[in-house]
Design an enzyme around this catalytic site. Sequence first.
Site, PDB file in Angstrom:
ATOM      1  CB  CYS A  13       9.894  -2.146  -3.404  1.00 23.89           C
ATOM      2  SG  CYS A  13       8.896  -0.757  -2.932  1.00 23.89           S
ATOM      3  N   PRO A  14      10.734   0.039  -5.868  1.00 26.02           N
ATOM      4  CG  PRO A  14      10.701   2.297  -6.605  1.00 26.02           C
ATOM      5  CD  PRO A  14      11.626   1.190  -6.114  1.00 26.02           C
TER       6      PRO A  14
END
Length: 77
Positions: A13-14
């Site tokens: 993430c992201p």
Amino acid sequence: MPEITVDARGMACPGPISALTRAYRNAQNGDIIIVLATDPGFKPDVQAWIEKTRNELVSLTEEGGVIKAVIKVTAKK
């Protein structure tokens, strides 16, 4: 209906959402974007992305540690 596949497996993430956003920029209404990700945080992230962008989440599944989101582009202006 063109399909765009985004392989975000192995990204943290992201990364998967960023890859989805890049694919979305090049998509047209009616296109299908398929995102494959292994980051468990992708599930809630993609649901939030759908709410924010007002596109259609066709399906969200997980098999063998791979999350597959199928998104229909409906909110391009």
